[in-house]
Scaffold this motif. Structure first.
Motif, PDB file in Angstrom:
ATOM      1  N   GLY A   1       9.194 -25.983   8.503  1.00 32.91           N
ATOM      2  CA  GLY A   1      10.616 -25.810   8.286  1.00 32.91           C
ATOM      3  C   GLY A   1      11.385 -27.059   8.685  1.00 32.91           C
ATOM      4  N   THR A   2      12.632 -27.131   8.261  1.00 33.43           N
ATOM      5  CA  THR A   2      13.465 -28.289   8.581  1.00 33.43           C
ATOM      6  C   THR A   2      14.931 -27.885   8.626  1.00 33.43           C
ATOM      7  OG1 THR A   2      13.882 -30.601   8.024  1.00 33.43           O
ATOM      8  CG2 THR A   2      13.814 -29.055   6.191  1.00 33.43           C
ATOM      9  N   ASN A   3      15.743 -28.736   9.224  1.00 38.29           N
ATOM     10  CA  ASN A   3      17.191 -28.528   9.228  1.00 38.29           C
ATOM     11  C   ASN A   3      17.737 -28.831   7.842  1.00 38.29           C
ATOM     12  OD1 ASN A   3      17.248 -27.888  11.962  1.00 38.29           O
ATOM     13  ND2 ASN A   3      17.447 -30.034  12.555  1.00 38.29           N
ATOM     14  N   PHE A   4      18.789 -28.135   7.463  1.00 37.71           N
ATOM     15  CA  PHE A   4      19.347 -28.311   6.126  1.00 37.71           C
ATOM     16  C   PHE A   4      20.826 -27.967   6.130  1.00 37.71           C
ATOM     17  CE2 PHE A   4      17.918 -23.989   6.528  1.00 37.71           C
ATOM     18  CZ  PHE A   4      18.896 -23.232   5.904  1.00 37.71           C
ATOM     19  N   VAL A   5      21.507 -28.404   5.071  1.00 40.49           N
ATOM     20  CA  VAL A   5      22.923 -28.102   4.871  1.00 40.49           C
ATOM     21  C   VAL A   5      23.077 -27.515   3.471  1.00 40.49           C
ATOM     22  CG1 VAL A   5      25.243 -29.077   4.658  1.00 40.49           C
ATOM     23  CG2 VAL A   5      23.685 -29.948   6.416  1.00 40.49           C
ATOM     24  N   ILE A   6      23.723 -26.371   3.383  1.00 40.46           N
ATOM     25  CA  ILE A   6      24.004 -25.765   2.082  1.00 40.46           C
ATOM     26  C   ILE A   6      25.275 -26.414   1.559  1.00 40.46           C
ATOM     27  CG2 ILE A   6      24.520 -23.637   0.834  1.00 40.46           C
ATOM     28  CD1 ILE A   6      23.137 -22.152   3.210  1.00 40.46           C
ATOM     29  N   ALA A   7      25.142 -27.258   0.540  1.00 35.43           N
ATOM     30  CA  ALA A   7      26.307 -27.918  -0.048  1.00 35.43           C
ATOM     31  C   ALA A   7      27.005 -26.991  -1.029  1.00 35.43           C
ATOM     32  CB  ALA A   7      25.882 -29.214  -0.739  1.00 35.43           C
ATOM     33  N   SER A   8      26.227 -26.168  -1.727  1.00 31.13           N
ATOM     34  CA  SER A   8      26.777 -25.186  -2.667  1.00 31.13           C
ATOM     35  C   SER A   8      25.690 -24.163  -2.982  1.00 31.13           C
ATOM     36  CB  SER A   8      27.251 -25.871  -3.959  1.00 31.13           C
ATOM     37  OG  SER A   8      26.141 -26.317  -4.714  1.00 31.13           O
ATOM     38  N   ASP A   9      25.993 -23.229  -3.835  1.00 32.94           N
ATOM     39  CA  ASP A   9      25.000 -22.233  -4.227  1.00 32.94           C
ATOM     40  C   ASP A   9      23.842 -22.865  -4.995  1.00 32.94           C
ATOM     41  OD1 ASP A   9      24.290 -19.355  -4.293  1.00 32.94           O
ATOM     42  OD2 ASP A   9      24.423 -19.639  -6.473  1.00 32.94           O
ATOM     43  N   THR A  10      24.036 -24.109  -5.487  1.00 32.23           N
ATOM     44  CA  THR A  10      23.020 -24.777  -6.303  1.00 32.23           C
ATOM     45  C   THR A  10      22.474 -26.058  -5.675  1.00 32.23           C
ATOM     46  OG1 THR A  10      24.709 -25.992  -7.533  1.00 32.23           O
ATOM     47  CG2 THR A  10      23.997 -23.861  -8.441  1.00 32.23           C
ATOM     48  N   LEU A  11      22.922 -26.409  -4.457  1.00 30.12           N
ATOM     49  CA  LEU A  11      22.488 -27.667  -3.839  1.00 30.12           C
ATOM     50  C   LEU A  11      22.337 -27.517  -2.331  1.00 30.12           C
ATOM     51  CD1 LEU A  11      21.919 -30.751  -4.008  1.00 30.12           C
ATOM     52  CD2 LEU A  11      24.387 -31.083  -3.693  1.00 30.12           C
ATOM     53  N   ILE A  12      21.177 -27.946  -1.843  1.00 29.21           N
ATOM     54  CA  ILE A  12      20.909 -28.038  -0.408  1.00 29.21           C
ATOM     55  C   ILE A  12      20.489 -29.473  -0.120  1.00 29.21           C
ATOM     56  CG2 ILE A  12      19.254 -27.407   1.412  1.00 29.21           C
ATOM     57  CD1 ILE A  12      19.229 -24.578   0.296  1.00 29.21           C
ATOM     58  N   THR A  13      20.991 -30.017   0.979  1.00 27.21           N
ATOM     59  CA  THR A  13      20.515 -31.325   1.433  1.00 27.21           C
ATOM     60  C   THR A  13      19.715 -31.099   2.716  1.00 27.21           C
ATOM     61  OG1 THR A  13      22.547 -31.774   2.663  1.00 27.21           O
ATOM     62  CG2 THR A  13      22.430 -32.602   0.401  1.00 27.21           C
ATOM     63  N   ALA A  14      18.645 -31.891   2.863  1.00 31.24           N
ATOM     64  CA  ALA A  14      17.774 -31.717   4.022  1.00 31.24           C
ATOM     65  C   ALA A  14      17.067 -33.029   4.319  1.00 31.24           C
ATOM     66  CB  ALA A  14      16.730 -30.635   3.739  1.00 31.24           C
ATOM     67  N   LYS A  15      16.492 -33.106   5.507  1.00 36.40           N
ATOM     68  CA  LYS A  15      15.598 -34.204   5.870  1.00 36.40           C
ATOM     69  C   LYS A  15      14.214 -33.590   5.997  1.00 36.40           C
ATOM     70  CE  LYS A  15      18.637 -37.534   7.966  1.00 36.40           C
ATOM     71  NZ  LYS A  15      18.604 -38.603   7.019  1.00 36.40           N
TER      72      LYS A  15
END
Length: 145
Positions: free
Chosen positions: A40-54
């Motif tokens: 698993g990893t940390n992530f940010v939900i930018a929208s219902d169609t986009l997640i950013t993560a490292k």
């Protein structure tokens, strides 16, 4: 309905992790987990169609999944951990400022190299065996690069 993952960009990165990626798809609102294989990893939900993560640290090629209260994605979207190229030696260690001499670079994880730079100047790749690349050195000002 479970989230749907349609792509990850970039689709490859270093085994140490830390590659910034964009995961696209649908159903990401309320996501509780993003995994690269078992990690698993940390992530940010930018929208219902986009997640950013490292990316977390890992090896090989792994499936990217998103889990939300509605389920876990099951698409076969893959991320590949690619070893970082490293150089151990080169010969000769010097050449004319006009370039044109053949230089052999030795190292690891060199397969598929697309560019070899001498400072800011690209060399012409002749051969690449994965552990040895032979190039034609470019012209350059007198210096160590």
């Amino acid at each position: 309905m479970a989230p749907v993952v349609t792509s990850v960009s970039p689709a490859q990165g270093a085994p140490a992790g830390g590659t910034s990626v964009s995961i696209t798809g649908s159903g990401f609102t309320g996501a509780t987990q993003v995994r690269f294989g078992a990690n698993g990893t940390n992530f940010v939900i930018a929208s219902d169609t986009l997640i950013t993560a490292k990316t977390p640290a890992g090896t090989g090629t792994v499936q990217v999944t998103v889990t939300a209260p509605t389920g876990t994605s099951n698409q076969n979207v893959l991320f590949t951990y690619t070893p970082v190229p490293s150089l151990s030696s080169l010969a000769p260690a010097s050449g004319p400022t006009s370039g044109g001499n053949t230089v052999t670079l030795n190292g690891a994880n060199l397969s598929g190299a697309t560019v070899v730079m001498f400072g800011a100047n690209p060399a012409t790749i002749l051969t690449d065996t994965g552990t040895q690349i032979t190039v034609i050195a470019p012209a350059g000002a007198p210096s160590s690069v």
